[in-house]
Design an enzyme around this catalytic site. Sequence first.
Site, PDB file in Angstrom:
ATOM      1  N   HIS A 248      -0.904   3.350   4.884  1.00 21.98           N
ATOM      2  CA  HIS A 248      -1.899   4.278   4.226  1.00 21.98           C
ATOM      3  C   HIS A 248      -2.064   5.519   4.859  1.00 21.98           C
ATOM      4  O   HIS A 248      -1.851   5.774   6.018  1.00 21.98           O
ATOM      5  CB  HIS A 248      -3.260   3.483   4.188  1.00 21.98           C
ATOM      6  CG  HIS A 248      -4.150   4.002   3.361  1.00 21.98           C
ATOM      7  ND1 HIS A 248      -4.855   5.367   3.416  1.00 21.98           N
ATOM      8  CD2 HIS A 248      -4.659   3.654   2.178  1.00 21.98           C
ATOM      9  CE1 HIS A 248      -5.476   5.630   2.459  1.00 21.98           C
ATOM     10  NE2 HIS A 248      -5.924   4.634   1.701  1.00 21.98           N
TER      11      HIS A 248
ATOM     12  N   GLU B  64       0.731  -1.326   0.013  1.00 21.05           N
ATOM     13  CA  GLU B  64       0.033  -0.152  -0.022  1.00 21.05           C
ATOM     14  C   GLU B  64       0.991   1.565   0.077  1.00 21.05           C
ATOM     15  O   GLU B  64       1.943   1.463   0.814  1.00 21.05           O
ATOM     16  CB  GLU B  64      -0.914   0.034   1.259  1.00 21.05           C
ATOM     17  CG  GLU B  64      -1.812   1.162   1.367  1.00 21.05           C
ATOM     18  CD  GLU B  64      -2.864   1.594   0.248  1.00 21.05           C
ATOM     19  OE1 GLU B  64      -3.327   0.510  -0.102  1.00 21.05           O
ATOM     20  OE2 GLU B  64      -2.920   2.737  -0.251  1.00 21.05           O
TER      21      GLU B  64
ATOM     22  N   THR C  65      -6.003   2.576  -5.250  1.00 21.94           N
ATOM     23  CA  THR C  65      -5.836   1.106  -5.057  1.00 21.94           C
ATOM     24  C   THR C  65      -6.694   0.542  -6.259  1.00 21.94           C
ATOM     25  O   THR C  65      -6.173  -0.574  -6.657  1.00 21.94           O
ATOM     26  CB  THR C  65      -6.263   0.682  -3.466  1.00 21.94           C
ATOM     27  OG1 THR C  65      -5.365   1.257  -2.755  1.00 21.94           O
ATOM     28  CG2 THR C  65      -6.048  -1.095  -3.638  1.00 21.94           C
TER      29      THR C  65
ATOM     30  N   ASP D  47       1.101   0.235  -4.995  1.00 24.16           N
ATOM     31  CA  ASP D  47       0.073   0.669  -5.822  1.00 24.16           C
ATOM     32  C   ASP D  47      -0.070   1.892  -6.473  1.00 24.16           C
ATOM     33  O   ASP D  47      -0.539   2.259  -7.371  1.00 24.16           O
ATOM     34  CB  ASP D  47      -1.132   0.100  -4.977  1.00 24.16           C
ATOM     35  CG  ASP D  47      -1.303   0.931  -3.655  1.00 24.16           C
ATOM     36  OD1 ASP D  47      -0.417   1.542  -3.324  1.00 24.16           O
ATOM     37  OD2 ASP D  47      -2.592   1.074  -3.311  1.00 24.16           O
ATOM     38  N   HIS D  48       0.398   2.919  -5.413  1.00 27.41           N
ATOM     39  CA  HIS D  48       0.395   4.314  -5.863  1.00 27.41           C
ATOM     40  C   HIS D  48       1.044   5.247  -4.991  1.00 27.41           C
ATOM     41  O   HIS D  48       1.814   4.704  -4.036  1.00 27.41           O
ATOM     42  CB  HIS D  48      -1.051   4.939  -6.104  1.00 27.41           C
ATOM     43  CG  HIS D  48      -1.986   4.649  -4.780  1.00 27.41           C
ATOM     44  ND1 HIS D  48      -1.627   5.390  -3.652  1.00 27.41           N
ATOM     45  CD2 HIS D  48      -2.747   3.616  -4.518  1.00 27.41           C
ATOM     46  CE1 HIS D  48      -2.342   4.675  -2.784  1.00 27.41           C
ATOM     47  NE2 HIS D  48      -3.228   3.682  -3.095  1.00 27.41           N
TER      48      HIS D  48
HETATM   49  C1  GP9 Z   1      -9.190   0.526   1.058  1.00 29.88           C
HETATM   50  C2  GP9 Z   1      -7.718   0.368   0.588  1.00 29.88           C
HETATM   51  C3  GP9 Z   1      -7.255   1.860   0.325  1.00 29.88           C
HETATM   52  O1  GP9 Z   1      -9.933  -0.942   1.136  1.00 29.88           O
HETATM   53  O2  GP9 Z   1      -7.333  -0.508  -0.277  1.00 29.88           O
HETATM   54  O3  GP9 Z   1      -7.579   2.122  -0.879  1.00 29.88           O
HETATM   55  P1  GP9 Z   1      -6.885   3.649  -1.268  1.00 29.88           P
HETATM   56  O4  GP9 Z   1      -7.256   4.545  -0.596  1.00 29.88           O
HETATM   57  O5  GP9 Z   1      -5.609   3.634  -1.253  1.00 29.88           O
HETATM   58  O6  GP9 Z   1      -7.448   3.684  -2.648  1.00 29.88           O
HETATM   59 MN    MN Z   2      -3.859   2.331  -2.041  1.00 28.95          MN
END
Ligand code: GP9
Ligand code: MN
Length: 649
Positions: free
Chosen positions: A415, A253, A299, A474-475
């Site tokens: 996150h 993440e 995500t 992911d980002h």
């Molecule tokens: C939520 C998690 C976070 O379930 O995958 O998503 P994001 O905010 O990174 O798009």
């Molecule tokens: Mn994410």
Amino acid sequence: MKKLLSTKMGFFAIAVVLFWIKTYTIYKLEFDLGVSGAMQEFLLFLNPLSSGLIFLGLALFSAGKKVGRRIIILDFILGFILYANLVYYRFNSDFITIATLGSSENMGSLGGSILSLMTGYDVLYFVDIVILIVLYNKFKGNWSMERPRIRKPLTVLLAGLIAFTVNLGLAEADRPQLLERAFDRNYLVKYLGTYNFIIYDAIQSFETSTQRVLADSSDITEVENYTKSKYAEPNAEYFGTGKGKNIIKIHLESFQSFLINYELHGEEVTPFLNSLVNDESQDFTYFDNFFHQTEQGKTADAELIMDTSLYGLPQGAAFMTKGENTFQALPAILDQQQDYTSAVFHGDGKSFWNRDEIYKALGINQYFYDIFYDMSPENVINYGLKDKPFFEQAVPLMEGMDQPFYAHMMTLTHHHPFIVDEGEATIEPAETGDATVDGYFQTARYLDESLEQFFNDLKESGLYEDSIIMIYGDHYGISDNHNRAMEQITGEEITPLKNADMQRVPYLIRIPGVDGQGTNHEYSGQIDVMPTLMHILGIDALDHIVFGTDMFSEDHKEYVPFRNGDFMTPEYSFVKGSYYDNETKEVIEEPTEEMKKTAETVLHELELSDKVLNGDLLRFYTPNEEWEPVNINDYSYGEEETEEQDEVK
Ligand code: GP9
Ligand code: MN
């Protein structure tokens, strides 16, 4: 002044001026719109005027003192919309759209994050309302009670429309096709303002929903021709080497590549990941020029891009708005062609990003969301399950799966706002004074430790040895709103080019029985993952609508599109309207024809991908004779599965 305020029109004029000043101040202080040149500066300054005249002007149609009250109410509503955008922007560097609003569940779960994005001085952004209320109470006694002649409000409205037309004309002159090719919301807000952007967005979302109705089977031909012409032949050394192996795909993440081998306070932040990257025995291949290509869907975009090789949408998350589309995604292909069972593991609620619906369309067999884990308070932080208990509890679930499997492990602790519980931080925060950046290193360390624990558990369970393991970021986690702090971290000025450079996320892959390459410098992105994996498993990507190309292929295409039309190549980059030499970091004043052609290709590719999603075009496409359309009724992630899993536990 007194005289002015003794008339309703005077009060209106003051309200417009205050609204104008406030909006412009927020543009300057809160948004990084990439304004360059006198014309853009002027348009940014001008654009609140038409919105003020038109929207506040609506109040002038009412009678008597109501005018004042309505001006105040409208001003408050406009102010609130702007403020909501500002808070959203502080984390996302982006503006709210109807598509993002549609995901009220997601917005709701952002609660904790939102509070951390607000500051005390934000109160100042509502001072104009207070001023208006005071002035209204002081001067309303002098106002005439009559309904104004219709001429006045109409003149104001007309003036607003003229201001808007001039604004739009100048904007189009500065950036041709602004509205048609609006890949980047920053551009639209810069040129037209937040309020006009909202109107544009509403029209846009109506348009895309009509696109599905209007699409027909001939539309897919253009797309098929394009993806076939981009196709890269598999590399014989890799083709089919992973056939029949379990695939474990690990989502890191918000993980950006600058963390790799980064040292903070003299310590490695992510020693375990570093050990995989720097591994002498070269088990893994690490792609150090791999980029995320996500937009508002974050995500969910990463998931979509990597499992379908389609781009996310320029606005909103396709996971939310295109959940009912037909897909020909990797989990379904693997199931049909090689009898794989697929699963997603994620310690969050099942409907976040509409996963419980769209996963069916992607052909994902099992979905282990929050209720499958022990979510006791000590196991939970921020969005959901902490990564360590997550991996720990996921391994037994994984052991219960039919093999070969395709398991997607989605972590969550690293996150925004990047917090760890006391006692769980094993590295001191950074010291930039920016809480987001400072905490980022602590959650990255936590994630790294959880990964090491997961690897150990996999080895113990015997699953490690014979599985393909894929790790990706992911980002971004740190948006360009944190440039000042990031300059301290990187020791470099964060220019637009540097910011684009920082969109690198790690991509590592290990194929059992195949030597890793150490570090591979090929330029690539999330869009390339699906065809790469297909070829490793011995499935030719040629038949399928995929926009990426095999990263191990000799013929891999080395331009990496970002969702806004910017792109990176090994030699040069196109960022925010300028071409840069990657080596000298200088702007290329006279780009070559080839550079311009690549820019066109990138836009064309993004447009075609959008057509696939907006027109739901895959419903018209049959990749080959073996392909069976996915039937969403074959999938469910409900209670029965939970009970079954409880037994496993
Ligand atoms: C939520 C998690 C976070 O379930 O995958 O998503 P994001 O905010 O990174 O798009
Ligand atoms: Mn994410």
